[in-house]
Design a protein around this motif. Structure first.
Motif, mmCIF file in Angstrom:
data_model
loop_
_atom_site.group_PDB
_atom_site.id
_atom_site.type_symbol
_atom_site.label_atom_id
_atom_site.label_comp_id
_atom_site.label_asym_id
_atom_site.label_seq_id
_atom_site.Cartn_x
_atom_site.Cartn_y
_atom_site.Cartn_z
ATOM 1 N N GLY A 166 0.833 -1.201 0.000
ATOM 2 C CA GLY A 166 0.000 0.000 0.000
ATOM 3 C C GLY A 166 0.859 1.239 0.000
ATOM 4 N N HIS A 167 0.223 2.384 -0.195
ATOM 5 C CA HIS A 167 1.001 3.608 -0.177
ATOM 6 C C HIS A 167 0.204 4.747 0.412
ATOM 7 C CE1 HIS A 167 -1.103 4.411 -4.053
ATOM 8 N NE2 HIS A 167 -0.958 5.674 -3.694
ATOM 9 N N GLU A 168 0.980 5.709 0.967
ATOM 10 C CA GLU A 168 0.402 6.925 1.505
ATOM 11 C C GLU A 168 0.586 8.035 0.480
ATOM 12 O OE1 GLU A 168 2.507 7.423 5.142
ATOM 13 O OE2 GLU A 168 1.816 5.511 5.976
ATOM 14 N N GLU A 169 0.459 9.270 0.915
ATOM 15 C CA GLU A 169 0.511 10.391 -0.026
ATOM 16 C C GLU A 169 1.864 10.510 -0.705
ATOM 17 O OE1 GLU A 169 -0.181 15.237 -0.034
ATOM 18 O OE2 GLU A 169 -0.814 14.032 1.670
ATOM 19 N N GLU A 170 2.955 10.278 0.033
ATOM 20 C CA GLU A 170 4.288 10.483 -0.531
ATOM 21 C C GLU A 170 5.163 9.244 -0.455
ATOM 22 O OE1 GLU A 170 6.042 13.813 1.407
ATOM 23 O OE2 GLU A 170 4.719 15.285 0.488
ATOM 24 N N GLU A 171 4.655 8.139 0.090
ATOM 25 C CA GLU A 171 5.484 6.962 0.299
ATOM 26 C C GLU A 171 4.741 5.684 -0.085
ATOM 27 O OE1 GLU A 171 6.452 7.094 4.412
ATOM 28 O OE2 GLU A 171 7.969 8.672 4.198
ATOM 29 N N VAL A 172 5.510 4.695 -0.470
ATOM 30 C CA VAL A 172 4.987 3.363 -0.748
ATOM 31 C C VAL A 172 5.692 2.376 0.170
ATOM 32 C CG1 VAL A 172 4.731 1.543 -2.480
ATOM 33 C CG2 VAL A 172 4.505 3.930 -3.150
ATOM 34 N N LYS A 173 4.950 1.431 0.722
ATOM 35 C CA LYS A 173 5.526 0.435 1.622
ATOM 36 C C LYS A 173 5.618 -0.914 0.911
ATOM 37 C CE LYS A 173 5.540 3.162 5.312
ATOM 38 N NZ LYS A 173 6.776 3.635 5.949
ATOM 39 N N TYR A 174 6.757 -1.569 1.089
ATOM 40 C CA TYR A 174 6.976 -2.934 0.642
ATOM 41 C C TYR A 174 7.358 -3.759 1.868
ATOM 42 C CZ TYR A 174 7.044 -1.358 -4.225
ATOM 43 O OH TYR A 174 6.704 -0.840 -5.446
ATOM 44 N N GLU A 175 6.752 -4.935 2.009
ATOM 45 C CA GLU A 175 6.979 -5.713 3.224
ATOM 46 C C GLU A 175 7.145 -7.194 2.919
ATOM 47 O OE1 GLU A 175 3.674 -4.883 5.784
ATOM 48 O OE2 GLU A 175 4.413 -2.908 6.360
ATOM 49 N N THR A 176 7.753 -7.884 3.876
ATOM 50 C CA THR A 176 7.836 -9.339 3.849
ATOM 51 C C THR A 176 8.317 -9.805 5.210
ATOM 52 O OG1 THR A 176 8.627 -11.233 2.556
ATOM 53 C CG2 THR A 176 10.263 -9.571 3.126
ATOM 54 N N GLU A 177 8.333 -11.125 5.406
ATOM 55 C CA GLU A 177 8.935 -11.730 6.596
ATOM 56 C C GLU A 177 10.088 -12.617 6.161
ATOM 57 O OE1 GLU A 177 6.238 -13.803 9.116
ATOM 58 O OE2 GLU A 177 5.657 -11.985 10.203
ATOM 59 N N ILE A 178 11.194 -12.504 6.868
ATOM 60 C CA ILE A 178 12.379 -13.313 6.577
ATOM 61 C C ILE A 178 12.780 -14.038 7.852
ATOM 62 C CG2 ILE A 178 14.815 -13.269 5.905
ATOM 63 C CD1 ILE A 178 14.275 -10.855 4.204
ATOM 64 N N GLU A 179 13.067 -15.318 7.722
ATOM 65 C CA GLU A 179 13.515 -16.113 8.870
ATOM 66 C C GLU A 179 15.037 -16.004 8.973
ATOM 67 O OE1 GLU A 179 13.029 -20.685 10.106
ATOM 68 O OE2 GLU A 179 11.166 -19.591 9.734
ATOM 69 N N VAL A 180 15.490 -15.521 10.114
ATOM 70 C CA VAL A 180 16.923 -15.297 10.315
ATOM 71 C C VAL A 180 17.416 -16.177 11.456
ATOM 72 C CG1 VAL A 180 18.707 -13.591 10.825
ATOM 73 C CG2 VAL A 180 16.659 -12.893 9.568
ATOM 74 N N PRO A 181 18.294 -17.163 11.171
ATOM 75 C CA PRO A 181 18.849 -18.003 12.251
ATOM 76 C C PRO A 181 19.644 -17.150 13.234
ATOM 77 C CG PRO A 181 19.351 -18.912 10.078
ATOM 78 C CD PRO A 181 18.819 -17.540 9.856
ATOM 79 N N SER A 182 19.614 -17.526 14.474
ATOM 80 C CA SER A 182 20.374 -16.775 15.463
ATOM 81 C C SER A 182 21.870 -16.876 15.199
ATOM 82 C CB SER A 182 20.046 -17.278 16.867
ATOM 83 O OG SER A 182 20.298 -18.673 16.957
ATOM 84 N N SER A 183 22.284 -17.894 14.484
ATOM 85 C CA SER A 183 23.701 -18.050 14.160
ATOM 86 C C SER A 183 24.156 -17.073 13.081
ATOM 87 C CB SER A 183 23.976 -19.471 13.663
ATOM 88 O OG SER A 183 23.218 -19.728 12.488
ATOM 89 N N PHE A 184 23.205 -16.375 12.463
ATOM 90 C CA PHE A 184 23.552 -15.452 11.392
ATOM 91 C C PHE A 184 24.386 -14.290 11.913
ATOM 92 C CE2 PHE A 184 22.550 -11.961 8.383
ATOM 93 C CZ PHE A 184 22.945 -12.573 7.200
ATOM 94 N N GLY A 185 24.180 -13.943 13.165
ATOM 95 C CA GLY A 185 24.928 -12.837 13.742
ATOM 96 C C GLY A 185 24.288 -11.503 13.435
ATOM 97 N N GLU A 186 25.045 -10.462 13.656
ATOM 98 C CA GLU A 186 24.533 -9.105 13.488
ATOM 99 C C GLU A 186 24.452 -8.741 12.010
ATOM 100 O OE1 GLU A 186 25.822 -4.526 14.738
ATOM 101 O OE2 GLU A 186 26.833 -6.257 15.620
ATOM 102 N N VAL A 187 23.313 -8.176 11.617
ATOM 103 C CA VAL A 187 23.164 -7.694 10.241
ATOM 104 C C VAL A 187 24.030 -6.439 10.075
ATOM 105 C CG1 VAL A 187 21.581 -6.732 8.532
ATOM 106 C CG2 VAL A 187 20.846 -8.635 9.983
ATOM 107 N N GLY A 188 24.903 -6.451 9.075
ATOM 108 C CA GLY A 188 25.793 -5.311 8.854
ATOM 109 C C GLY A 188 25.460 -4.502 7.625
ATOM 110 N N ALA A 189 24.690 -5.112 6.723
ATOM 111 C CA ALA A 189 24.340 -4.424 5.478
ATOM 112 C C ALA A 189 23.204 -5.166 4.811
ATOM 113 C CB ALA A 189 25.548 -4.345 4.540
ATOM 114 N N ILE A 190 22.603 -4.517 3.830
ATOM 115 C CA ILE A 190 21.626 -5.183 2.977
ATOM 116 C C ILE A 190 22.008 -4.932 1.525
ATOM 117 C CG2 ILE A 190 19.695 -5.093 4.602
ATOM 118 C CD1 ILE A 190 18.669 -2.650 3.045
ATOM 119 N N LEU A 191 21.714 -5.913 0.692
ATOM 120 C CA LEU A 191 21.844 -5.755 -0.751
ATOM 121 C C LEU A 191 20.447 -5.628 -1.330
ATOM 122 C CD1 LEU A 191 24.509 -8.524 -1.479
ATOM 123 C CD2 LEU A 191 24.898 -6.079 -1.183
ATOM 124 N N VAL A 192 20.287 -4.745 -2.298
ATOM 125 C CA VAL A 192 18.977 -4.501 -2.896
ATOM 126 C C VAL A 192 19.084 -4.631 -4.409
ATOM 127 C CG1 VAL A 192 17.057 -2.888 -3.150
ATOM 128 C CG2 VAL A 192 18.388 -2.910 -1.033
#
Length: 902
Positions: free
Chosen positions: A135-161
């Motif tokens: 959905g979107h508001e007047e000036e923004e659009v939202k994109y969403e999902t759920e991702i399963e992250v193992p606790s062994s993954f550690g700290e998220v340091g970056a994302i690739l898009v």
């Protein structure tokens, strides 16, 4: 780490050596050098956290692996800024992108761990997931999902898009919600290109800052690769979606393919030293291979350009509209480009009656863009352009006429950074006398002592630091012969002498105008002084008009363009090429660089280009930008861009450890210096606190490879024509870094505000600051008919010297826009950067900085109310507010933005 040879049998049972472990886990003996694999743990062990007992820490391998079974569901929300390009409803690609959104494959995100895999020592596999439009508001659009992250993954340091749409998208931020330690917000505020334009993915690091030596192992490769990408390979023409920062000379100001008259010299290099600008890679001109072809738009790295939503309100769009709509309309309305103003009342009519324009195509848009400028638009008659009356004119319509205001503005006006203390007498030129004539000034001891009325001898006045000068003599004299060959302009070398009175104000004593030997005539020079006789009075006014045109040109080309816009561009390029986005100094500097490259590109396109606004309306005309190159070569020093150093260099202050700011001002009531030093100190303390936070070890600055490469490239490439100068600061200590960063921040914020946002107030009524002098002094050749004309009608002689109607109205239109704050202006200390806010210590230091700036507002208000400070208060005097940190939108004559954004 525990290691062993593990064999897998046909029936998927793991075979290991029989040597027993020194502990027993639920009856299973383990080899002493075993790393349990996850499949084996999952099948053989049913171990809960805390249920294991052993004699040593070897069992940690099992406990960690058990933890790997656990995972968290992370809610990912991507906020995309609405833009006209991406969300246009009328394009084939938009329809394809709607289908992409519908099937849920619009944005692919990959989470990157800060840690390496302990088993392999390599980067962990990223965790991928498509986000879906919700959905979107007047000036923004939202994109969403759920991702399963193992606790062994550690700290998220970056994302690739990866953007799977056919159009670029403007990502505002990404929110990861579901971690035990709370949500993680990654600020993006950047364009993401379509994979159909370029298949590579964008990387966004978290808001946590790291110097290179402290970079988490899992992010080191990405950090280095991103910088390599930003540097590019120096080949080919740049595309609008690219983010490549590279250097080039100023070879795109002319347009030789259109006309020989539009050919301009290349600025940058041994012949005409100059800072570097951003490389565009456009092809070379057919008629001049040294010049670059011009085009309808100028490339800047994608993140340096305004987003569509910013374009709708930001002043650059207004400037563009003015240059492409209003200015051509003025030229059509005023058919004779040389036509001056017949009466002073005709100048007043610009504010009262307005200028009738031909029908404008987009009236509603212009009403929005020029709320001040276009005061009335008739739907039935010709469109009317009516200017807002500048503040000084509203207070005192004769302000521009008074000598005391002429002098006061050297300390508190539009160009308060050029006045110098006189330290040597007699005044003498340093130019070659064989070429330019006798070097001795015509301002003699007798003239000066007559003007100061015997209270001091000249030696006493100099010793007591009471003599000051505005000196454009040696700079302008070499250009006089060339510029006099151009139609509609003239030039002299000039000196203007001032005396500091007992009440702390300046009084102009004398103006010297010099013409070098030319056209077979010897050198001509004459001194003009304030006078009571009618002839002398009008000659003095004409001489002031010439000096003011010199000061206007120097202000626009040097104090404004060169010292702020032009010299800052290499800092921006080097910062993006060598400081990672996660570097703390990158994040400190980033808000001070926003949109500067975009406004500089517009300047090259329409303001400082051949036959642009500056060349058309200022005294040096086609030699305008070349003049700034001469100043860069002979006068510009990085170390003197710091306010305290600049004041000391000009003799306007001396070091004094017992004085505020460690400086004693030569003129105590010097509004620009008084307010500027408060702002300088506040900036320096904030920078010091910030640098100390990230560089605890004194040796870290010298060992920071990114930082050293950054400073090296600024000196040797960005400002490469000055690379061998001895005055460049070294960068070894935290103190060195603080001084360098404070200087850059001051130039992009305080100095730029002081020379920019007062432009319409002080130059909107152009007789106060004419941009061009079109006629010679009538005394230069008394046999000329101009002398008789002057004697009969001196007022008309002055009007004839002033800019033409088209020159005046064009400059007034542009200055009104350049002086305006947009509704979404980002003021120094008002808005905190996300990376600063996420660090509690940095946030606390920023709040102290912001508090000091709020205090500064009150101090400036108090100073302006102090009647003893005559350079900033008095009947009809506009208070000095250019360095007040905050402002309302519009032309307010106050407010200090973070960056050079207009």
């Amino acid at each position: 780490m525990l290691r062993t040879q593990i064999n897998q049998s046909k029936n998927n049972i793991f075979q290991v050596s029989k040597k027993p472990w020194p502990c027993n886990v639920h009856g299973i003996s383990a080899p002493s050098a075993l790393v349990w694999s996850r499949p084996l743990i999952q099948r053989k062990l049913k171990v809960k956290r805390g249920s294991v007992g052993c004699r040593n820490n070897n069992i940690k391998a099992v406990a960690v692996t058990e933890a790997e079974k656990k995972s968290v569901k992370v809610r990912v929300t991507v906020t995309v800024q609405l833009t006209g390009g991406f969300f246009s409803q009328f394009s084939i690609s938009r329809g394809l992108d709607d289908i992409t959104d519908l099937i849920g494959k619009s944005l692919l995100l990959e989470l990157v761990s800060s840690d390496l895999d302990p088993k392999t020592g390599e980067e962990k596999k990223t965790i991928k997931g498509y986000v879906h439009k919700t959905g979107h508001e007047e000036e923004e659009v939202k994109y969403e999902t759920e991702i399963e992250v193992p606790s062994s993954f550690g700290e998220v340091g970056a994302i690739l898009v990866e953007n799977e749409h056919h159009k670029e998208m403007y990502l505002k931020d990404v929110l990861l919600d579901g971690f035990i330690n709370g949500p993680l917000r990654i600020s993006c505020n950047s364009w993401v290109h379509s994979k159909y334009d370029k298949p590579s993915k964008r990387v966004f690091f978290t808001n946590k800052s790291y110097v290179p030596s402290e970079t988490p192992e899992g992010l080191k490769r990405l950090r280095e690769e991103e910088l390599v990408h930003l540097r590019g390979n120096g080949q080919g023409e740049r595309k609008t979606y690219e983010r490549v920062y590279d250097y080039d000379v100023y070879n795109d100001l002319g347009d030789p393919d259109s006309s020989d008259d539009l050919k301009r010299p290349v600025l940058g290099g041994k012949e005409n030293p100059y800072p570097r600008r951003c490389r565009t890679g456009r092809p070379r001109c057919d008629t001049d291979p040294a010049s670059e072809k011009r085009s309808s738009s100028v490339y800047v790295p994608r993140d340096e350009a305004f987003s569509d939503v910013k374009q709708q309100t930001f002043s650059t769009n207004t400037v563009y509209s003015a240059l492409h709509a209003v200015v051509p309309s003025l030229q059509t309305a005023i058919l004779d480009s040389n036509l001056g103003f017949p009466l002073f009342s005709s100048i007043d009519d610009l504010f009262n009656e307005g200028v009738n324009l031909p029908p404008l195509k987009d009236k509603n848009s212009l009403r929005t863009l020029f709320p001040r400028l276009i005061k009335a638009i008739s739907d039935t008659q010709q469109d009317l352009l009516r200017f807002e009356t500048p503040s000084p004119m509203e207070r005192d319509r004769f302000f521009w006429f008074r000598d005391e205001e002429f002098a006061r503005q050297t300390l508190a006006g539009l160009n308060p950074c050029c006045l110098q203390l006189v330290t040597e007498w007699p005044l003498k030129s340093k130019l070659d006398p064989k070429v330019f004539g006798p070097p001795e000034s015509a301002i003699t001891t007798e003239i000066v002592e007559r003007e100061i009325r015997g209270y001091f001898t000249i030696d006493e006045a100099i010793k007591q630091k009471k003599m000051f000068i505005l000196d454009y003599h040696d700079l302008l004299l070499p250009f006089v012969e060339q510029i006099r060959q151009l139609e509609g302009t003239t030039l002299y070398g000039s000196r203007t002498l001032f005396f500091l009175t007992i009440d702390g104000t300046l009084r102009p004593l004398a103006i010297e105008l010099t013409r070098p030997p030319m056209d077979g005539k010897p050198q001509w020079k004459q001194v003009f002084t304030p006078c009571w006789h009618s002839t002398g009075v009008w000659l003095w006014r004409l001489a002031k008009a010439h000096v003011l045109s010199h000061d206007s040109g120097y202000h626009q080309l040097v104090s404004h363009w060169l010292r702020t816009h032009c010299c800052t561009e290499p800092y921006i390029i080097a910062t993006n090429r060598h400081l990672s986005a996660m570097h703390p100094i990158y994040r400190l500097l980033h808000p001070h660089f926003r949109y500067t490259m975009e406004i500089n590109a517009l300047a090259r396109e329409a303001l400082i280009n051949a036959n642009g606004v500056i060349e058309s309306s200022f005294t040096p005309k086609k030699y305008s930008v070349l003049l700034s190159s001469v100043v860069y070569d002979k006068q510009w020093q990085f170390d003197l861009q710091a306010l305290p150093a600049d004041l000391i260099h000009r003799g306007m202050a001396v070091k004094d450890p017992n004085a505020p700011h460690g400086l004693k001002l030569t003129i105590e009531d010097y509004p620009y210096a008084n307010d500027g030093l408060l702002l300088w100190d506040a900036i320096k303390q904030w920078v010091t606190d910030y640098v100390n936070h990230y560089y605890a070890d004194p040796n870290q600055v010298e060992s920071d490879k990114e930082l050293q490469a950054w400073w090296e490239e600024i000196r040797t490439v960005g400002h490469g024509d000055k690379k061998d100068e001895p005055w460049w600061p070294v960068l070894k200590t935290k103190q060195d870094l603080v001084e360098i960063i404070t200087t850059i921040v001051w130039i992009t914020s305080g100095h730029h505000a002081a020379v920019n946002f007062g432009q319409y107030n002080y130059a909107g009524y152009f007789p106060n600051r004419p941009t061009i002098a079109r006629t010679n002094m009538p005394t230069e050749d008394p046999s000329d008919p101009e002398w008789e004309f002057f004697m009969e009608k001196p007022e008309f002689a002055l009007l004839k010297c002033f800019p033409s109607q088209i020159q005046a109205t064009t400059v007034m239109s542009v200055l009104d826009i350049l002086s305006s704050h947009s509704p979404d202006e980002e003021y120094l200390g008002q808005t905190i950067e996300p990376s600063w806010e996420d660090d509690p210590i940095v946030k606390a230091k920023f709040e102290v900085f912001s508090g000091r700036l709020k205090e500064l507002e009150g101090i400036i208000d108090g100073r302006n109310a102090d009647r003893k400070l005559r350079n900033r208060s008095g009947a009809g005097v506009v208070p000095y507010e250019l360095l007040k940190p905050f402002s309302e939108p519009g032309v307010t004559g106050q407010g200090v933005p973070y960056s050079i954004s207009i």
